[in-house]
Design a protein around this motif. Sequence first.
Motif, PDB file in Angstrom:
ATOM      1  N   MET A 100       0.823  -1.203   0.000  1.00  0.00           N
ATOM      2  CA  MET A 100       0.000   0.000   0.000  1.00  0.00           C
ATOM      3  C   MET A 100       0.862   1.259   0.000  1.00  0.00           C
ATOM      4  SD  MET A 100      -3.104   0.898   2.612  1.00  0.00           S
ATOM      5  CE  MET A 100      -3.982   2.453   2.547  1.00  0.00           C
ATOM      6  N   SER A 101       2.165   1.129   0.284  1.00  0.00           N
ATOM      7  CA  SER A 101       3.091   2.266   0.274  1.00  0.00           C
ATOM      8  C   SER A 101       2.606   3.371   1.214  1.00  0.00           C
ATOM      9  CB  SER A 101       3.238   2.828  -1.147  1.00  0.00           C
ATOM     10  OG  SER A 101       3.662   1.825  -2.029  1.00  0.00           O
ATOM     11  N   TYR A 102       2.543   3.034   2.491  1.00  0.00           N
ATOM     12  CA  TYR A 102       1.993   3.932   3.507  1.00  0.00           C
ATOM     13  C   TYR A 102       2.839   5.189   3.674  1.00  0.00           C
ATOM     14  CZ  TYR A 102       0.567   5.583   8.134  1.00  0.00           C
ATOM     15  OH  TYR A 102       0.145   6.355   9.195  1.00  0.00           O
ATOM     16  N   VAL A 103       2.146   6.346   3.775  1.00  0.00           N
ATOM     17  CA  VAL A 103       2.799   7.631   3.994  1.00  0.00           C
ATOM     18  C   VAL A 103       2.513   8.055   5.427  1.00  0.00           C
ATOM     19  CG1 VAL A 103       2.914  10.049   3.276  1.00  0.00           C
ATOM     20  CG2 VAL A 103       2.523   8.252   1.569  1.00  0.00           C
ATOM     21  N   LYS A 104       3.527   8.487   6.147  1.00  0.00           N
ATOM     22  CA  LYS A 104       3.368   8.859   7.549  1.00  0.00           C
ATOM     23  C   LYS A 104       2.508  10.118   7.700  1.00  0.00           C
ATOM     24  CE  LYS A 104       7.845   6.951   8.959  1.00  0.00           C
ATOM     25  NZ  LYS A 104       9.168   7.270   9.543  1.00  0.00           N
ATOM     26  N   PRO A 105       1.819  10.246   8.848  1.00  0.00           N
ATOM     27  CA  PRO A 105       0.949  11.416   9.067  1.00  0.00           C
ATOM     28  C   PRO A 105       1.659  12.760   8.904  1.00  0.00           C
ATOM     29  CG  PRO A 105       0.467   9.739  10.690  1.00  0.00           C
ATOM     30  CD  PRO A 105       1.670   9.252   9.933  1.00  0.00           C
ATOM     31  N   SER A 106       2.870  12.880   9.385  1.00  0.00           N
ATOM     32  CA  SER A 106       3.577  14.157   9.245  1.00  0.00           C
ATOM     33  C   SER A 106       3.816  14.498   7.778  1.00  0.00           C
ATOM     34  CB  SER A 106       4.916  14.094   9.982  1.00  0.00           C
ATOM     35  OG  SER A 106       5.733  13.045   9.478  1.00  0.00           O
ATOM     36  N   GLU A 107       3.980  13.474   6.941  1.00  0.00           N
ATOM     37  CA  GLU A 107       4.232  13.696   5.518  1.00  0.00           C
ATOM     38  C   GLU A 107       2.939  14.016   4.766  1.00  0.00           C
ATOM     39  OE1 GLU A 107       6.207  10.173   4.241  1.00  0.00           O
ATOM     40  OE2 GLU A 107       8.012  10.551   5.427  1.00  0.00           O
ATOM     41  N   PHE A 108       1.848  13.269   5.046  1.00  0.00           N
ATOM     42  CA  PHE A 108       0.622  13.562   4.295  1.00  0.00           C
ATOM     43  C   PHE A 108      -0.052  14.842   4.792  1.00  0.00           C
ATOM     44  CE2 PHE A 108      -1.479  10.387   7.267  1.00  0.00           C
ATOM     45  CZ  PHE A 108      -2.421  11.246   7.831  1.00  0.00           C
ATOM     46  N   THR A 109       0.241  15.256   6.021  1.00  0.00           N
ATOM     47  CA  THR A 109      -0.277  16.549   6.484  1.00  0.00           C
ATOM     48  C   THR A 109       0.384  17.685   5.709  1.00  0.00           C
ATOM     49  OG1 THR A 109      -0.692  15.644   8.695  1.00  0.00           O
ATOM     50  CG2 THR A 109      -0.628  18.041   8.483  1.00  0.00           C
ATOM     51  N   ALA A 110       1.675  17.553   5.422  1.00  0.00           N
ATOM     52  CA  ALA A 110       2.355  18.550   4.586  1.00  0.00           C
ATOM     53  C   ALA A 110       1.743  18.568   3.187  1.00  0.00           C
ATOM     54  CB  ALA A 110       3.848  18.234   4.510  1.00  0.00           C
ATOM     55  N   LYS A 111       1.353  17.385   2.673  1.00  0.00           N
ATOM     56  CA  LYS A 111       0.689  17.315   1.370  1.00  0.00           C
ATOM     57  C   LYS A 111      -0.658  18.013   1.398  1.00  0.00           C
ATOM     58  CE  LYS A 111       2.654  12.975  -0.418  1.00  0.00           C
ATOM     59  NZ  LYS A 111       2.309  11.637  -0.947  1.00  0.00           N
ATOM     60  N   MET A 112      -1.358  17.933   2.516  1.00  0.00           N
ATOM     61  CA  MET A 112      -2.650  18.606   2.651  1.00  0.00           C
ATOM     62  C   MET A 112      -2.482  20.118   2.503  1.00  0.00           C
ATOM     63  SD  MET A 112      -4.124  16.462   5.923  1.00  0.00           S
ATOM     64  CE  MET A 112      -5.442  17.648   6.263  1.00  0.00           C
ATOM     65  N   ILE A 113      -1.468  20.666   3.163  1.00  0.00           N
ATOM     66  CA  ILE A 113      -1.235  22.111   3.099  1.00  0.00           C
ATOM     67  C   ILE A 113      -0.833  22.515   1.688  1.00  0.00           C
ATOM     68  CG2 ILE A 113       0.085  24.026   4.079  1.00  0.00           C
ATOM     69  CD1 ILE A 113       0.557  22.188   6.541  1.00  0.00           C
ATOM     70  N   ASP A 114       0.049  21.719   1.073  1.00  0.00           N
ATOM     71  CA  ASP A 114       0.464  21.999  -0.309  1.00  0.00           C
ATOM     72  C   ASP A 114      -0.734  21.973  -1.258  1.00  0.00           C
ATOM     73  OD1 ASP A 114       3.078  22.190   0.557  1.00  0.00           O
ATOM     74  OD2 ASP A 114       3.610  20.145  -0.031  1.00  0.00           O
ATOM     75  N   ALA A 115      -1.631  20.992  -1.061  1.00  0.00           N
ATOM     76  CA  ALA A 115      -2.816  20.881  -1.914  1.00  0.00           C
ATOM     77  C   ALA A 115      -3.718  22.092  -1.742  1.00  0.00           C
ATOM     78  CB  ALA A 115      -3.579  19.600  -1.592  1.00  0.00           C
ATOM     79  N   GLY A 116      -3.880  22.538  -0.499  1.00  0.00           N
ATOM     80  CA  GLY A 116      -4.691  23.722  -0.254  1.00  0.00           C
ATOM     81  C   GLY A 116      -4.119  24.954  -0.919  1.00  0.00           C
ATOM     82  N   GLU A 117      -2.792  25.108  -0.864  1.00  0.00           N
ATOM     83  CA  GLU A 117      -2.135  26.250  -1.498  1.00  0.00           C
ATOM     84  C   GLU A 117      -2.327  26.213  -3.014  1.00  0.00           C
ATOM     85  OE1 GLU A 117       2.284  28.393  -1.559  1.00  0.00           O
ATOM     86  OE2 GLU A 117       2.083  26.298  -0.947  1.00  0.00           O
ATOM     87  N   ALA A 118      -2.179  25.033  -3.611  1.00  0.00           N
ATOM     88  CA  ALA A 118      -2.339  24.910  -5.058  1.00  0.00           C
ATOM     89  C   ALA A 118      -3.751  25.283  -5.503  1.00  0.00           C
ATOM     90  CB  ALA A 118      -2.003  23.486  -5.497  1.00  0.00           C
ATOM     91  N   LYS A 119      -4.749  24.904  -4.705  1.00  0.00           N
ATOM     92  CA  LYS A 119      -6.129  25.206  -5.067  1.00  0.00           C
ATOM     93  C   LYS A 119      -6.418  26.699  -4.954  1.00  0.00           C
ATOM     94  CE  LYS A 119      -7.575  20.621  -3.542  1.00  0.00           C
ATOM     95  NZ  LYS A 119      -7.626  20.024  -4.878  1.00  0.00           N
ATOM     96  N   VAL A 120      -5.793  27.372  -4.008  1.00  0.00           N
ATOM     97  CA  VAL A 120      -5.983  28.816  -3.854  1.00  0.00           C
ATOM     98  C   VAL A 120      -5.560  29.563  -5.110  1.00  0.00           C
ATOM     99  CG1 VAL A 120      -5.102  30.879  -2.677  1.00  0.00           C
ATOM    100  CG2 VAL A 120      -5.868  28.921  -1.336  1.00  0.00           C
ATOM    101  N   PHE A 121      -4.440  29.153  -5.699  1.00  0.00           N
ATOM    102  CA  PHE A 121      -3.881  29.876  -6.837  1.00  0.00           C
ATOM    103  C   PHE A 121      -4.297  29.303  -8.191  1.00  0.00           C
ATOM    104  CE2 PHE A 121      -0.668  30.764  -3.441  1.00  0.00           C
ATOM    105  CZ  PHE A 121      -0.981  32.115  -3.302  1.00  0.00           C
ATOM    106  N   MET A 122      -5.164  28.312  -8.197  1.00  0.00           N
ATOM    107  CA  MET A 122      -5.638  27.735  -9.453  1.00  0.00           C
ATOM    108  C   MET A 122      -6.450  28.769 -10.233  1.00  0.00           C
ATOM    109  SD  MET A 122      -7.844  24.236  -9.960  1.00  0.00           S
ATOM    110  CE  MET A 122      -6.795  23.384  -8.770  1.00  0.00           C
ATOM    111  N   SER A 123      -6.375  28.728 -11.540  1.00  0.00           N
ATOM    112  CA  SER A 123      -7.107  29.678 -12.371  1.00  0.00           C
ATOM    113  C   SER A 123      -8.612  29.482 -12.216  1.00  0.00           C
ATOM    114  CB  SER A 123      -6.727  29.506 -13.839  1.00  0.00           C
ATOM    115  OG  SER A 123      -7.240  28.280 -14.341  1.00  0.00           O
ATOM    116  N   LEU A 124      -9.354  30.531 -12.515  1.00  0.00           N
ATOM    117  CA  LEU A 124     -10.817  30.465 -12.435  1.00  0.00           C
ATOM    118  C   LEU A 124     -11.346  29.354 -13.336  1.00  0.00           C
ATOM    119  CD1 LEU A 124     -13.296  33.411 -12.429  1.00  0.00           C
ATOM    120  CD2 LEU A 124     -13.659  31.513 -13.996  1.00  0.00           C
ATOM    121  N   ARG A 125     -10.838  29.283 -14.559  1.00  0.00           N
ATOM    122  CA  ARG A 125     -11.305  28.272 -15.515  1.00  0.00           C
ATOM    123  C   ARG A 125     -11.119  26.856 -14.978  1.00  0.00           C
ATOM    124  NH1 ARG A 125      -8.008  26.313 -20.691  1.00  0.00           N
ATOM    125  NH2 ARG A 125      -6.884  25.462 -18.918  1.00  0.00           N
TER     126      ARG A 125
END
Length: 283
Positions: free
Chosen positions: A1-26
Motif C-alpha cells: 500500500m506504500s503507507y505515507v506517515k501522518p507528518s508527511e501527508f499533512t504537509a501534502k494537505m497544506i500543499d494541496a490547499g495552497e495549489a487550489k488557492v492559486f488555481m485559475s478560475l477556468r
Amino acid sequence: MSYVKPSEFTAKMIDAGEAKVFMSLRDTVIRAFMAGAILSLSAAFAVTVTVNTGQPLLGALLFPVGFCLLYLLGFDLLTGVFTLVPLAWIDRRPGVRLNLVLRNWGLVFVGNLAGALTVALMMAVIVTFGFSVEPNEIGKALGTIGESRTVGYADHGAAGMLTLFIRGVLCNWMVSTGVVAAMMSTSVSGKVIAMWMPILVFFYMGFEHSVVNMFLFPSGLMLGGEFSLMDYLVWNEIPTVIGNLVGGLTFVGLTLYATHARTGPSRPAVVLPEKAPAKAGAR
C-alpha cells in the motif's frame, strides 16, 4: 500500500490547499463541475441499486466508486476544499489571503452545483422518458428522499435543524477523512481502499452531503416531490453546507494540522534517582 506517515501527508494537505488557492478560475470551475457531475451519477447509481435490489447496504457499498474516480481525476468537491484550502492560510503560505480562500469556496460551490444540476436534469429525462410519463420507481425514490430530508426535518422545528446540522458535521468528518486517507498511500489501490471506507460510512448512515444534495433535491423537485425550493434551501442545503464546513475543518483539517504540522514540544524525560543500596545486615 506504500503507507505515507501522518507528518508527511499533512504537509501534502497544506500543499494541496495552497495549489487550489492559486488555481485559475477556468480550471477551478471545470474541476468543480466534473466533481459535482460524477458524484451525482454515483448517487443516482446507488439509488438505482437500492431500488432494484431492496438492499440499501449494497447501494452504500457501491456509492464510493464515484468519489474515488473524481479524486483520482483531480476534481474538487466543496467538502474537500472546506478542509484543505484554509490550511494554506493558517500556515501563512506566501500570498494566501482569506479572500482567496473564500473565492475558491465560492467557485467550487458554483461548479459543483452546475454539475449536479446537469446530471439531475439528465436523470429526470431518463426516468420519465423526457417528461412524457410518470416517474418510474427510481424517480419516485428520488422524490421521496427530498421530502423526508426537508419537510421531515422541518416537522421537528429547532430539534430538526440541530439534527440536520449534526448530520452535516458528521458527513464531512467522514468525507474529508476519505480525502486525507487518499494521501496516506502512493499506490492507486491503496488510495481507493483508504477512501472507500469512510465514504461508505457517511452514505449508509444517511449523513448530509451538500454536493450529493445538490443532485438529490433538485431531482426530487423535477420529479414531483412534495417540497419547495425554499424547503430545500432552508431545511437542507444551507445548514448542510455550514455543517460540512464545521465537520471537515474542525475534526479533520485543524486536528491533523495541530498535531502533525505544528506538533507540540515533547515533554522532557524524567530521570528517577537510583535507590541507595541496602546496608549489609539491615533487616
